[in-house]
Motif scaffolding. Structure first.
Motif, PDB file in Angstrom:
ATOM      1  N   ALA A   1     -20.983  -2.158  13.595  1.00 57.57           N
ATOM      2  CA  ALA A   1     -21.671  -3.082  14.499  1.00 57.57           C
ATOM      3  C   ALA A   1     -22.452  -4.133  13.726  1.00 57.57           C
ATOM      4  CB  ALA A   1     -22.593  -2.306  15.433  1.00 57.57           C
ATOM      5  N   VAL A   2     -23.124  -3.711  12.675  1.00 62.83           N
ATOM      6  CA  VAL A   2     -23.879  -4.662  11.852  1.00 62.83           C
ATOM      7  C   VAL A   2     -22.931  -5.666  11.201  1.00 62.83           C
ATOM      8  CG1 VAL A   2     -25.285  -4.882   9.767  1.00 62.83           C
ATOM      9  CG2 VAL A   2     -25.822  -3.106  11.444  1.00 62.83           C
ATOM     10  N   ALA A   3     -21.797  -5.176  10.690  1.00 66.44           N
ATOM     11  CA  ALA A   3     -20.847  -6.068  10.026  1.00 66.44           C
ATOM     12  C   ALA A   3     -20.265  -7.085  10.992  1.00 66.44           C
ATOM     13  CB  ALA A   3     -19.730  -5.243   9.386  1.00 66.44           C
ATOM     14  N   LYS A   4     -19.982  -6.660  12.221  1.00 64.27           N
ATOM     15  CA  LYS A   4     -19.402  -7.564  13.216  1.00 64.27           C
ATOM     16  C   LYS A   4     -20.448  -8.449  13.884  1.00 64.27           C
ATOM     17  CE  LYS A   4     -15.585  -4.421  14.378  1.00 64.27           C
ATOM     18  NZ  LYS A   4     -14.945  -3.598  15.431  1.00 64.27           N
ATOM     19  N   GLY A   5     -21.680  -7.960  13.944  1.00 64.16           N
ATOM     20  CA  GLY A   5     -22.697  -8.634  14.745  1.00 64.16           C
ATOM     21  C   GLY A   5     -23.383  -9.797  14.084  1.00 64.16           C
ATOM     22  N   GLY A   6     -23.241  -9.945  12.778  1.00 65.50           N
ATOM     23  CA  GLY A   6     -23.849 -11.077  12.105  1.00 65.50           C
ATOM     24  C   GLY A   6     -25.135 -10.717  11.397  1.00 65.50           C
ATOM     25  N   ALA A   7     -25.624 -11.654  10.613  1.00 67.10           N
ATOM     26  CA  ALA A   7     -26.767 -11.419   9.738  1.00 67.10           C
ATOM     27  C   ALA A   7     -28.048 -11.209  10.532  1.00 67.10           C
ATOM     28  CB  ALA A   7     -26.941 -12.598   8.785  1.00 67.10           C
ATOM     29  N   SER A   8     -28.980 -10.464   9.924  1.00 67.81           N
ATOM     30  CA  SER A   8     -30.298 -10.270  10.503  1.00 67.81           C
ATOM     31  C   SER A   8     -31.027 -11.603  10.605  1.00 67.81           C
ATOM     32  CB  SER A   8     -31.104  -9.304   9.618  1.00 67.81           C
ATOM     33  OG  SER A   8     -32.464  -9.278  10.014  1.00 67.81           O
ATOM     34  N   MET A   9     -31.909 -11.708  11.608  1.00 66.69           N
ATOM     35  CA  MET A   9     -32.712 -12.919  11.760  1.00 66.69           C
ATOM     36  C   MET A   9     -33.863 -12.978  10.763  1.00 66.69           C
ATOM     37  SD  MET A   9     -35.234 -12.244  15.026  1.00 66.69           S
ATOM     38  CE  MET A   9     -33.942 -11.710  16.145  1.00 66.69           C
ATOM     39  N   TYR A  10     -34.117 -11.863  10.080  1.00 66.37           N
ATOM     40  CA  TYR A  10     -35.324 -11.773   9.272  1.00 66.37           C
ATOM     41  C   TYR A  10     -35.099 -12.313   7.868  1.00 66.37           C
ATOM     42  CZ  TYR A  10     -36.881  -8.855  13.093  1.00 66.37           C
ATOM     43  OH  TYR A  10     -37.227  -8.399  14.342  1.00 66.37           O
ATOM     44  N   ALA A  11     -35.969 -13.247   7.473  1.00 68.83           N
ATOM     45  CA  ALA A  11     -35.914 -13.809   6.132  1.00 68.83           C
ATOM     46  C   ALA A  11     -36.860 -13.088   5.178  1.00 68.83           C
ATOM     47  CB  ALA A  11     -36.271 -15.294   6.177  1.00 68.83           C
ATOM     48  N   LYS A  12     -37.725 -12.222   5.720  1.00 71.84           N
ATOM     49  CA  LYS A  12     -38.684 -11.484   4.907  1.00 71.84           C
ATOM     50  C   LYS A  12     -38.558  -9.997   5.203  1.00 71.84           C
ATOM     51  CE  LYS A  12     -42.262 -15.117   5.218  1.00 71.84           C
ATOM     52  NZ  LYS A  12     -43.681 -15.367   5.621  1.00 71.84           N
ATOM     53  N   ASP A  13     -38.916  -9.196   4.194  1.00 75.61           N
ATOM     54  CA  ASP A  13     -38.961  -7.753   4.420  1.00 75.61           C
ATOM     55  C   ASP A  13     -40.164  -7.358   5.263  1.00 75.61           C
ATOM     56  OD1 ASP A  13     -36.645  -7.280   2.969  1.00 75.61           O
ATOM     57  OD2 ASP A  13     -37.728  -7.020   1.088  1.00 75.61           O
ATOM     58  N   PHE A  14     -41.279  -8.105   5.093  1.00 78.37           N
ATOM     59  CA  PHE A  14     -42.486  -7.774   5.836  1.00 78.37           C
ATOM     60  C   PHE A  14     -43.230  -9.062   6.171  1.00 78.37           C
ATOM     61  CE2 PHE A  14     -46.871  -6.333   6.468  1.00 78.37           C
ATOM     62  CZ  PHE A  14     -46.659  -5.271   7.338  1.00 78.37           C
ATOM     63  N   TYR A  15     -43.734  -9.128   7.407  1.00 81.75           N
ATOM     64  CA  TYR A  15     -44.446 -10.308   7.891  1.00 81.75           C
ATOM     65  C   TYR A  15     -45.928  -9.971   8.027  1.00 81.75           C
ATOM     66  CZ  TYR A  15     -39.936 -12.471   8.875  1.00 81.75           C
ATOM     67  OH  TYR A  15     -38.682 -13.015   8.752  1.00 81.75           O
ATOM     68  N   GLU A  16     -46.730 -10.572   7.184  1.00 79.24           N
ATOM     69  CA  GLU A  16     -48.167 -10.337   7.208  1.00 79.24           C
ATOM     70  C   GLU A  16     -48.803 -11.061   8.383  1.00 79.24           C
ATOM     71  OE1 GLU A  16     -49.892  -8.494   5.148  1.00 79.24           O
ATOM     72  OE2 GLU A  16     -48.535  -8.144   3.466  1.00 79.24           O
ATOM     73  N   LEU A  17     -49.868 -10.456   8.900  1.00 77.39           N
ATOM     74  CA  LEU A  17     -50.641 -11.146   9.926  1.00 77.39           C
ATOM     75  C   LEU A  17     -51.398 -12.314   9.310  1.00 77.39           C
ATOM     76  CD1 LEU A  17     -52.189  -8.203  11.970  1.00 77.39           C
ATOM     77  CD2 LEU A  17     -50.577  -9.918  12.815  1.00 77.39           C
ATOM     78  N   PRO A  18     -51.416 -13.470   9.963  1.00 82.31           N
ATOM     79  CA  PRO A  18     -52.231 -14.576   9.456  1.00 82.31           C
ATOM     80  C   PRO A  18     -53.716 -14.246   9.647  1.00 82.31           C
ATOM     81  CG  PRO A  18     -51.340 -15.127  11.597  1.00 82.31           C
ATOM     82  CD  PRO A  18     -50.721 -13.820  11.206  1.00 82.31           C
ATOM     83  N   PRO A  19     -54.584 -14.840   8.829  1.00 85.14           N
ATOM     84  CA  PRO A  19     -56.016 -14.570   8.980  1.00 85.14           C
ATOM     85  C   PRO A  19     -56.552 -15.110  10.285  1.00 85.14           C
ATOM     86  CG  PRO A  19     -55.656 -16.361   7.425  1.00 85.14           C
ATOM     87  CD  PRO A  19     -54.293 -15.793   7.739  1.00 85.14           C
ATOM     88  N   MET A  20     -57.494 -14.393  10.859  1.00 83.31           N
ATOM     89  CA  MET A  20     -58.172 -14.864  12.055  1.00 83.31           C
ATOM     90  C   MET A  20     -59.172 -15.924  11.670  1.00 83.31           C
ATOM     91  SD  MET A  20     -57.059 -12.922  14.651  1.00 83.31           S
ATOM     92  CE  MET A  20     -58.341 -12.716  15.873  1.00 83.31           C
ATOM     93  N   GLU A  21     -59.294 -17.008  12.488  1.00 86.05           N
ATOM     94  CA  GLU A  21     -60.254 -18.057  12.210  1.00 86.05           C
ATOM     95  C   GLU A  21     -61.664 -17.546  12.428  1.00 86.05           C
ATOM     96  OE1 GLU A  21     -59.557 -21.619  14.280  1.00 86.05           O
ATOM     97  OE2 GLU A  21     -57.541 -21.937  13.470  1.00 86.05           O
ATOM     98  N   GLN A  22     -62.546 -17.919  11.541  1.00 82.40           N
ATOM     99  CA  GLN A  22     -63.955 -17.561  11.663  1.00 82.40           C
ATOM    100  C   GLN A  22     -64.690 -18.651  12.433  1.00 82.40           C
ATOM    101  OE1 GLN A  22     -65.382 -14.706  10.498  1.00 82.40           O
ATOM    102  NE2 GLN A  22     -63.339 -14.006   9.886  1.00 82.40           N
TER     103      GLN A  22
END
Length: 222
Positions: A198-219
């Motif tokens: 299924a993975v081979a037929k379904g196409g590449a993952s949308m993810y360009a990163k292994d892990f997505y960090e949360l952006p900092p909250m504005e102070q």
């Protein structure tokens, strides 16, 4: 004729994997998230909300991945991928089919915030933090459920296929540490030949990163 309408990395992965597990012949028609084709009259005849997946099967079109999974297992019980009504594990099966969609909605929100919203300042760090916390809650529930189990209802079933959209995404937003049962479950899934096809037929993952960090909250002061 069975035709699956699909986008790489979308919920249609659930159905694609199930079709492979069931050994059914099918055609795969791939659409785009960005070219407006999902809003076309042609596609909305198949899926009124303009959402993937849609499945043409048995002379009609079915939309919503959970409905498709339940329909395929009920109309093709010889595949043995769902307990039939009246079996003790039927309620468990239905719970986990729909739990996968509860978790999938959270993952979709995180995908939108981390990947698709442009420009980056349009994203909401507060919403991203909230959804990450909600994802963690669902993962803790899944982690606890998998104690002593290889699969969601004990034996492999289409409920596990409903996790097909989720399994590549969870650890993109929540660290793997602390989730050994989910990690082992993911390894078992990825080792299945039908999943690999299924993975081979379904196409590449949308993810360009292994892990997505949360952006900092504005102070803010005051």
């Amino acid at each position: 004729m069975i035709r699956l309408h699909h986008i790489p990395g979308a919920r249609s992965m659930r159905v694609l994997w199930l079709l492979e597990e069931m050994g059914l012949e099918y055609e795969l028609q791939t659409w785009s998230l960005t070219d407006g084709s999902l809003r076309s009259p042609e596609f909305r005849e198949l899926s009124p909300a303009g959402r993937i997946p849609a499945l043409e099967v048995d002379g009609r079109s079915i939309f919503e991945s959970g409905a498709i999974v339940e329909y395929l297992t009920e109309t093709r019980p010889e595949a043995g991928l769902a307990p039939v009504p009246g079996e003790p594990t039927r309620a468990d099966f239905l719970e986990w089919v729909h739990f996968a969609e509860t978790q999938g909605n959270i993952l979709q929100s995180l995908n939108i915030q981390h990947i698709f919203l442009r420009p980056p300042e349009a994203r909401s760090p507060a919403m991203m933090a909230l959804e990450t916390k909600r994802l963690g809650v669902t993962m803790k529930a899944l982690e606890a459920h998998l104690v002593g189990r290889d699969w969601l209802i004990g034996t492999f079933s289409a409920a596990d296929c409903m996790m097909g959209f989720n399994i590549d995404a969870m650890f993109r937003f929540v660290p793997r540490e602390g989730f050994p049962n989910i990690s082992a479950y993911r390894d078992r899934i990825e080792a299945r030949p039908a999943y690999q096809r299924a993975v081979a037929k379904g196409g590449a993952s949308m993810y360009a990163k292994d892990f997505y960090e949360l952006p900092p909250m504005e102070q803010t002061n005051g």
